[in-house]
Structures are given as C-alpha cells and as structure tokens.
Scaffold this motif. Structure first.
Motif, PDB file in Angstrom:
ATOM      1  N   VAL A 214       0.855  -1.182   0.000  1.00  0.00           N
ATOM      2  CA  VAL A 214       0.000   0.000   0.000  1.00  0.00           C
ATOM      3  C   VAL A 214       0.889   1.229   0.000  1.00  0.00           C
ATOM      4  O   VAL A 214       1.808   1.333   0.826  1.00  0.00           O
TER       5      VAL A 214
ATOM      6  N   SER B 167      -1.798  -5.215   4.716  1.00  0.00           N
ATOM      7  CA  SER B 167      -0.754  -4.218   4.478  1.00  0.00           C
ATOM      8  C   SER B 167       0.458  -4.473   5.371  1.00  0.00           C
ATOM      9  O   SER B 167       1.610  -4.392   4.931  1.00  0.00           O
TER      10      SER B 167
ATOM     11  N   ARG C 160      -7.680   6.580   4.804  1.00  0.00           N
ATOM     12  CA  ARG C 160      -7.210   6.775   3.427  1.00  0.00           C
ATOM     13  C   ARG C 160      -8.326   7.339   2.541  1.00  0.00           C
ATOM     14  O   ARG C 160      -8.093   8.214   1.704  1.00  0.00           O
TER      15      ARG C 160
ATOM     16  N   ASP D 227     -11.260  -9.913  -9.182  1.00  0.00           N
ATOM     17  CA  ASP D 227     -10.964  -8.625  -9.793  1.00  0.00           C
ATOM     18  C   ASP D 227     -11.162  -8.778 -11.297  1.00  0.00           C
ATOM     19  O   ASP D 227     -11.156  -9.888 -11.824  1.00  0.00           O
TER      20      ASP D 227
ATOM     21  N   VAL E 200     -10.424   4.856  -8.469  1.00  0.00           N
ATOM     22  CA  VAL E 200      -9.097   4.577  -7.915  1.00  0.00           C
ATOM     23  C   VAL E 200      -8.567   5.803  -7.184  1.00  0.00           C
ATOM     24  O   VAL E 200      -8.017   5.709  -6.081  1.00  0.00           O
TER      25      VAL E 200
ATOM     26  N   ASN F  11      -9.809   6.226  -3.797  1.00  0.00           N
ATOM     27  CA  ASN F  11      -9.493   5.114  -2.902  1.00  0.00           C
ATOM     28  C   ASN F  11     -10.680   4.206  -2.644  1.00  0.00           C
ATOM     29  O   ASN F  11     -10.712   3.471  -1.658  1.00  0.00           O
TER      30      ASN F  11
ATOM     31  N   GLU G 237      -9.343  -0.591  -5.889  1.00  0.00           N
ATOM     32  CA  GLU G 237      -7.933  -0.953  -5.917  1.00  0.00           C
ATOM     33  C   GLU G 237      -7.547  -1.384  -7.328  1.00  0.00           C
ATOM     34  O   GLU G 237      -8.285  -2.137  -7.974  1.00  0.00           O
ATOM     35  N   GLN G 238      -6.402  -0.921  -7.803  1.00  0.00           N
ATOM     36  CA  GLN G 238      -5.897  -1.307  -9.116  1.00  0.00           C
ATOM     37  C   GLN G 238      -4.635  -2.123  -8.946  1.00  0.00           C
ATOM     38  O   GLN G 238      -3.702  -1.716  -8.256  1.00  0.00           O
ATOM     39  N   ARG G 239      -4.618  -3.303  -9.573  1.00  0.00           N
ATOM     40  CA  ARG G 239      -3.469  -4.196  -9.483  1.00  0.00           C
ATOM     41  C   ARG G 239      -3.186  -4.768 -10.860  1.00  0.00           C
ATOM     42  O   ARG G 239      -4.003  -5.524 -11.401  1.00  0.00           O
TER      43      ARG G 239
ATOM     44  N   TYR H 190      -8.987  -4.497 -11.629  1.00  0.00           N
ATOM     45  CA  TYR H 190      -9.641  -3.665 -10.628  1.00  0.00           C
ATOM     46  C   TYR H 190     -10.455  -4.533  -9.673  1.00  0.00           C
ATOM     47  O   TYR H 190     -11.170  -5.451 -10.091  1.00  0.00           O
TER      48      TYR H 190
ATOM     49  N   HIS I 188     -12.063  -3.588  -2.060  1.00  0.00           N
ATOM     50  CA  HIS I 188     -11.870  -4.139  -0.719  1.00  0.00           C
ATOM     51  C   HIS I 188     -13.196  -4.726  -0.265  1.00  0.00           C
ATOM     52  O   HIS I 188     -14.270  -4.219  -0.602  1.00  0.00           O
TER      53      HIS I 188
END
Length: 920
Positions: A259, A301, A461, A531, A556, A559, A562-564, A568, A571
């Motif tokens: 994070v 995290s 956040r 995702d 994104v 917040n 989440e982008q990985r 997408y 949580h």
C-alpha cells in the motif's frame, strides 16, 4: 597481541568465552552459562566453577587492554567490537549478500559470500564441551553448507560454473548425503563439458544412498540425471536476468504490491522480526505469525510490508494465497482449492485424487526449502492447518479477522492482534495521504477527522482523498459534514461494528461521485468475481472501453477501488457497501441486465479460448446475443493459459451466479468450455464442482444436447479422479440422450470416453466394442479430431488386451488424424501406445525410437505424464535386455514424476521396481 595466538585455558573456560562472544556486548546470566556449558550434568559446585573460569578469562584477556569482561547485573558482558567476532561478521555478511541478491546483484552477493566462507576454519567451536557449543556447531555447520549452496546457485545463474566446481566437490565430500549440493555439482560439471563426470556423481550418490540408507536419490536428482542423459537444452548455460526483469522466471514471487504511504506499525513490525529471529535461533524449523484484527485495519498491508522486508532471507520464493475467508459473494477457499493454487505455483498442478495426497506432495516440495508463504484472509485454523509446511526453513504469515486460537495452541503460531492505529499515527497517515501543509494547518480538525474514521486505516485513506479533492473548503467544515452523515447512516445499522465504523466515510466519498461513476461503483459491488479487467467492466456497464477506463480511474483516485496490474477490485468492506447501495438504488432488472452483459462477454471469451485449443472442433451456436465489446485476442495456446489463470475464479463465480439468476444457457456453456484448462491442470475437484453447477443448469434448459455435453465432460472428470462407476453412469446417460436426438458427433465423443473408462476398469471386451463403434461412426461422419481420439482409445485397448498387431493398425491411422487436426496430446498418447505395441511384438529398436520421440515431444509440450509413461516403457525394454541398473534408473525417474502428479500408474512403477529388487 600483534597477531599472536592467546592460550585461553581449559575446554570449559573456552566454552564460557564462546558463549560470551556469541552474545557479545549483551549481559549473559550465570544460569545461561551453566546451562550452556554443563547442561543437566552441572555439579553442586558449579557456581564456583563459573567464577573461576571468568576470573581466568579476565587474566587472559587483560593483554588486550581495557576492561573487556565486565560484571553486569547477575551476569557478565564481553565488551568487544562486533567486527572482531567471526560469527557476527559472517552472519551479517550473509544477510547483506541476500539483500544484494534480492535487489538483482547476484555477482556482488556471491563475492560477499566468498568472504564469509573465508571466516570458517575447520569445525566451529571444535573441542568445546556443553549443549550450547554442540547446538552452535550444528547451526554454523548447516549455515556454511547453505552459504556454499546459495553462492553456487547464484554463480551458476551467472554462467560462472567453473568457479564453483572445486568448492562444491569439497562440500559434497563433507556432506555426501546432501542432494542439493550434489545436484549443483552435477550441473557445474555438466556445463564445464564434463557430462560423464556429472553422471558419475549421480551414480556415486545412488550407490551410497542404497548402501547406507536403503533408498534411491530423490526426485529432483533423478530427474536431473535423466535430463543430462537426454542432453536437455534447458541445462545449458543461461545467464539469469536481473531481479524484477521480465525474463526472471522459475522462483515464485507472488507477494502483492505494498500500500503506498504505509505509516506506523513500528512496534508490530519489530515484534514480527523478533519472533522470526528468536524462533530460528531456538532451532524451530517453521515460523508462523497469525495476524488478526477487524476488516480495514491493515492486516494485509502489515503482512505484505513485513514479508517484503524479509523476502531476501527466503531465496526459494514467496507464495501468496487469498483464502477468501470474508468475501461477501463467495465462500472461503476449500483446503483442496488452496492446495491446488499452491501446488500449481510450485509447478506441480498435475492430477490428484484427494486432499491427503495434495498435502503430502505440497510438504514434500517444500521440504528443505526456505520459502515465505502469505496466507491472507483465513476464516479458521482448520482452513490453514493443512497449508503449513512440514519440516522446512519457511516462514508462514497468516492474516484473519478471527482469532485463530487453534493455530496458536496446536501449531505453535505467534499471535499478533492488530488494533486500529494510535491517534498520532492515524494523523500521520492523513498527512501522508492528504498533504502535510493542509493537515498541519488545522491540527484540531485533523484529530477530529481521524476519530470520526475510528482510526481505521482504510477509512482514513478514503477520507484523505476527500480532503485532497475539496481544497477550497476548510478541514473543519469537512469534519462537520462527515459527522452529520455518519450519524445518519449509523442509525440505520448500528449492529454491524465493522461497517458502522466506515460506512459514513464511504458515503462521504460516494456522494461526491457523478452519476456515471456512482452507477459503476454500485454495479461493481454485485460482480461475484475477484478482480476484473477494463473490458469486462465495460461489458458490465455497457460503455466504451476508453470511457470506462476514465470512470475506473476516478474510483481509484477516490481510494474506493484498488488497481493491481491493470485489473480492478474492491476491498471486501467497500464491496459490501457498494452492494448495499445497488440493492437500494438500482432496480433489480437493471442489476440483472448488467450482470447478463458481463456474463455474455465471458461466455464468448471462453468459447474463443476453446476454439483456440480445438480448431477442428466446430462449436455449436451460443444461443445468446453477440458480445458488444472486444474479446481477448489469443495468439498462442500459452496466451490462453495465461488468461485462464487470471480469470478462472471469476468464471466459476459467474457460472454459479448465472445459474442462480436463471441464465442456464450461459451457466452450462461456461462450465463446458473450460475443459482444456481443467484437463491440463488436473484441478479435478474444482472441475467437478463447476460441472455439477453446469449440469443442473443444463437440465433446467429441458434440452437433451446441453445435458449430453455436460455429462460427457463429467464422465471424463470422474474417470480421471478414479471414480469410474460414476463416470460410466454419466457417460451412458449422455449416450442415451445423444442417440435420442440423433447427434452423431456427441455419440462419437461419448463412446470414445466410455471405451477409455471401461479400459481403466479392465472390462476390455466391452471397451473394444464401444471403441469400434466410435471409430466406425467417426470414420463415416466425424472430424479428424474425432477420428484421432476414437482411434487413440481403440489403440490403447488393443495394447492392454494383448492385441499389438491391431493396435499398430489403428495407431497409424490415428496418428495421421491427430497430426492433421493438430491435437498434440492425442498424438503423444498414440505414440506411447504404438511403442508399447512394438515392444510387445519384440521390435525393441523401433520401440526405443518411438519412446525417444515421445520424450522429445513431451519436452516441447511440458507433458510430464506421458514422459513418465515413456520412461516406464524404456525401463521395460532395459529389463528385457538384462540392463537392470538402467531399468531401475528409468523406472525410478518415472515413479518420481508419477508421484508428483499423483498418477495412478505410480503403483505400476513401484511394482516394477520391486520386481527388479527381487530378481537382483
């Protein structure tokens, strides 16, 4: 002084000095000295002996100058520069080398290890008495061997094999039963052009192991010997790319991204570090840290931060599994599913029968390795227990919202319960995420804001993004708005602790979204997958891909998403909130229509993937509208597998969702089209779970064709898992439906699979009749793909029933059809059976050529199963030619592969080896 050796005194006095030096600059109590030097045999006068030895050491060390050995509290402290203690210098150097290697500089790392090895002179603490000296002797000897192994691996990867031959030869002489060392020496010799010497090392190991242990060398060493016999190009010198480059493969590195702006948790990180080191020093082979706490508190995290800090200490790789313990749409991963993912990551995703076999294979693969395993979002100790390695040097980190008491009590886990951030750390997180100047300008409002967020990192956040975006509004005004919104929402649902602490923050961000972005956010909450990619999201909201990408970017930035790696996901707490909103604000028909658009896109994608594997197998009409968005472009079969690995969890979830929504044509086709993925990976229990969903939907269509197709595939899956009676039931039921509607293609497929299942049940006459009927239909009405598969089944039946001439006749025709249809797995299976037939006819030379052709083809395909069958065939040729040693070696290699794949032929290989032993 001046480099002269100092006579320290008698053995026990030297042992006391060793303990003090190993804990240089630390106070060592008298009790520790007594336990370390005398153990349980301490005499009544031991206190006086300690005083005598300390006095003697002070006199000896007085030549150094200054007070070196001082009394401290109830013990003694040796005051010395750490660089003067070889053990400290060596261990520090090893840590530095591993850090360099993890950063990609293996050349520098190897040089550091060379310096470390120079600090070992003979046996550590040689001649010193006492339990502590003995334990340290074992530990430091093991450390030296590990250093030799690591340095050799790094230099081999750099093409510097000539530098390590001498060092490895010496190490093997000292540790002759260490298979990893022996394998490294074999590779180094082979790359120096000394293949005969490399193979002689294997033979030397085999004789030693049999004579001393009554065992053959392990699977990795045996496989290495076979690869050298075949001059496998993969053993040639290949300089490894730098760490993190696109070409770096082989060692799993699955840790998620950190994070950004991680703040605080210094105490928790220090606690984890202390546990890891203290357990390792105490001789424990496995470290487990169970990190528990509420959702959004930052468990993952923290675990990822710590894992990345120590990853360099685990050179065999890092594994990650999301156990999905608290997913609002899908149940937790079963133990079998989790093991399947781990085994696949370890390169052992072959067929298996049950969880027990998976556990044995998993622990065997990890034995002796140093890996870091992060098991995220566990729901219970039972879900985790079978995922723990056996004796190994691995670190396991487990996160959960639940207190995994059973893991602590039964498995020795160290529990770390994570609370919300301290207020000052929560404010610091707000500063990092929203900007220091803005937050420090209104310190009172900043404290009020983090208190409204419950000091929960996820909520802080999200709130920080709102602070950043509303720069024209005072922080105090934002706090007032959030307080009012939170009070209103908490009144609606005050019983859900986790959600009540963040629902107001979510709402605060959500209400700032424009209409299109808000709708996208809500619909993402009802997507039942893990995702998704941007094209899939475009299909969900029925917007152009470019526009959809812009909407996703807004989420994104807020917040909320989440982008990985270009995908997408929400949580899980955010997903719950989004789903609540969708339920409240979007009519049911709108939600269903959006999900249907997503399902249609996935259906056409899996149909395209199926056609990529079987171009000669024309697909039936989909029966649903065409996809409105671009489908994946599959240029190679490898690209299809990559897509499968990314999307398989989504496809299973969407299949279940489609069935629940009554979209039965989508559900059964999604299940049916995944044949190639599950057949090749051997994830059989997961496959059957998917097909059972598909069968229910196929039955609800009321049409015979969907039912017959699913029953065909279910028969194959149950047969591969050894449930042949169930397989026959499904296949005969499907055959009856296919005959009723006059579908010849389906009849051919069902008859061929039924014949294969009957062969496994040793019902050869019945199997031959079914296979002959399939061949007759295929030759008259079938594609080359169907002809090849039917002739393959008949060829195998003829071989097993003692009719080799007939096997060769249909095998030749089947081989031509397989090559015409580009059906490689069928081709290699026919080649194996033709080799068996020629062997049984006494044509050993031609049979050997066929087996060698199979090995070459398997090397190209990565097909371990047929490689094992060919090796068993070669072993039988060796036996008949009285080449007993060669027969044993080939059969052992085959057995090693079959055990790894959990292949049912492992019993055949074991019986063959037992027969050789009886003859010998």
């Amino acid at each position: 002084m001046g480099g002269a050796e100092v006579v320290v005194g008698p053995p026990r006095q030297r042992a006391v000095l060793a303990i003090l030096a190993l804990r240089a600059n630390e106070t060592v109590s008298r009790a520790v000295l007594i336990d370390g030097v005398w153990g349980d045999a301490a005499p009544a006068s031991v206190e006086g002996s300690v005083h005598t030895y300390v006095h003697g050491l002070r006199r000896v060390l007085s030549v150094v100058g200054g007070e070196v050995l001082v009394r401290s509290g109830g013990g003694y402290r040796l005051v010395v520069d750490p660089d003067a203690v070889d053990v400290v210098v060596a261990e520090s150097g090893v840590r530095r080398a591993r850090e360099l290697a993890a950063a990609g500089d293996r050349s520098a790392a190897a040089d550091v290890l060379r310096e470390c090895l120079g600090l070992w002179r003979g046996v550590p603490l040689f001649g010193l008495p006492g339990p502590l000296a003995e334990a340290e002797r074992v530990r430091l000897t093991e450390l030296r061997v590990e250093v030799v192994e690591e340095r050799a691996e790094w230099l081999l990867g750099l093409g510097r094999h000539r530098e390590v031959v001498g060092e490895l030869s010496e190490a093997v002489g000292a540790e002759p039963f260490r298979e990893r060392l022996r394998g490294l020496l074999m590779v180094a010799l082979y790359r120096c052009g000394r293949r005969a010497d490399a193979l002689a090392e294997f033979e030397s190991a085999r004789r030693l192991f049999v004579a001393e242990l009554g065992l053959d060398p392990g699977a990795e060493l045996a496989e290495l010997q076979v690869r050298m016999l075949r001059s496998d190009p993969g053993l040639d010198v290949v300089v490894e790319p730098a760490a993190g480059s696109a070409g770096a493969v082989g060692v799993p590195a699955q840790l998620p991204h950190e994070v950004p702006g991680f703040v605080g948790r210094a105490g928790e990180l220090e606690q984890l570090a202390q546990w890891r080191l203290s357990v390792g020093q105490g001789g424990r082979a496995l470290v487990i840290s169970a990190v528990d706490g509420v959702g959004g508190v930052g468990k993952t995290s923290l675990a990822v931060r710590f894992a990345r800090e120590v990853a360099g200490e685990y050179p065999d790789g890092q594994l990650y599994v999301n156990l999905r313990g608290f997913d609002p749409h899908r149940g937790p991963l079963s133990v079998g599913e989790a093991l399947g993912q781990l085994l696949w990551s370890l390169g052992a995703g072959g067929r298996r029968r049950g969880v027990d076999a998976q556990v044995v294979l998993y622990r065997t693969l990890l034995s002796g390795k140093r890996m870091l395993i992060l098991l995220d979002n566990a729901v219970s100790a039972e879900q985790v227990r079978e995922l723990l390695p056996g004796p190994s040097r691995s670190l396991v980190l487990v996160t959960s919202r639940n207190r995994l008491t059973g893991l602590v009590v039964r498995d020795g886990a160290r529990r770390l319960t994570l609370g919300v951030l301290p207020e000052e750390e929560a404010v610091e997180l707000l500063r990092v995420a929203a900007g220091r100047a803005r937050v420090d300008a209104e310190p009172g409002a900043a404290v009020a804001l983090v208190r409204l967020c419950g000091c929960l990192p996820l909520a802080v956040r999200i709130a920080a993004e709102r602070v950043s975006s509303d720069r024209g509004v005072g922080l105090g005004e934002l706090v007032g708005a959030l307080a009012a919104e939170r009070d209103r929402l908490d009144t609606l649902d005050a019983g859900d602790d986790e959600m009540s602490s963040v629902r107001g923050v979510f709402s605060w961000s959500y209400r700032s979204l424009d209409v299109g972005v808000a709708r996208l956010f809500r619909l993402l909450g009802v997507v039942p997958g893990v995702d998704v990619g941007v094209v899939a999201v475009a299909a969900l909201v029925d917007r152009p891909v470019e526009e959809t990408g812009g909407l996703l970017a807004v989420l994104v930035e807020q917040n909320l998403l989440e982008q990985r790696d270009g995908r997408y996901g929400l949580h899980d707490l955010v997903r719950v909130y989004a789903a609540e909103l969708a339920e409240r604000e979007d009519p049911e028909e709108d939600r269903v229509a959006a999900l249907r658009g997503l399902m249609i896109w996935y259906l056409h994608s899996v149909r395209r993937s199926f056609s990529c594997f079987m171009p000669d197998h024309p697909l039936f009409p989909a029966g649903v509208p065409d996809a409105r968005h671009e489908l994946p472009a599959f240029e190679t079969r490898e690209s299809v597998y990559a897509w499968y690995n990314t999307e398989v969890a989504n496809i299973l979830a969407l299949t279940q969702c489609a069935a629940e929504l009554g979209e039965h044509d989508i559900a059964w086709q999604l299940a049916w089209c995944m044949y190639n993925y599950y057949y090749s990976t051997g994830l059989l229990s997961e496959w059957i779970e998917l097909l059972d969903i598909g069968l229910v939907s196929a039955e609800k269509t009321g049409r015979p064709e969907p039912q017959s197709r699913i029953l065909t595939t279910l028969g194959v899956a149950h047969s591969r898992i050894g449930q042949n009676e169930i397989a026959v039931h499904h296949l005969e039921r499907g055959l009856s439906l296919a005959r009723g509607m006059g579908n010849q293609d389906l009849q051919i497929a069902l008859l061929a699979n039924l014949a294969s299942t009957l062969r496994e049940m040793k019902r050869y006459d019945e199997g031959v009749r079914r296979a002959q009927e399939a061949v007759e239909l295929a030759m008259a009405h079938g594609t080359d793909f169907r002809k090849a598969s039917c002739l393959d089944s008949l060829c195998e039946l003829y071989v097993e029933s003692g009719q080799p001439e007939e096997a060769l006749k249909c095998g030749e025709t089947g081989l031509q059809a397989a090559r015409t249809s580009d059906t490689r797995l069928t081709e290699v299976n026919i080649l194996v059976n033709m080799a068996h037939a020629r062997r049984d006819l006494g044509d050993a030379a031609t049979a050997m050529r066929d087996y060698q052709a199979v090995l070459e083809l398997c090397s190209t395909l990565g097909d371990r199963y047929h490689e094992a069958l060919a090796l068993l065939g070669i072993a039988e040729l060796d036996r008949r030619a009285s080449r007993v040693d060669s027969a044993r070696e080939h059969a052992q290699c085959a057995l090693n592969i079959l055990v790894q794949l959990n292949g049912e032929e492992a019993g055949v290989a074991q019986a063959f080896l037992a027969m050789l032993d009886e003859v010998a």
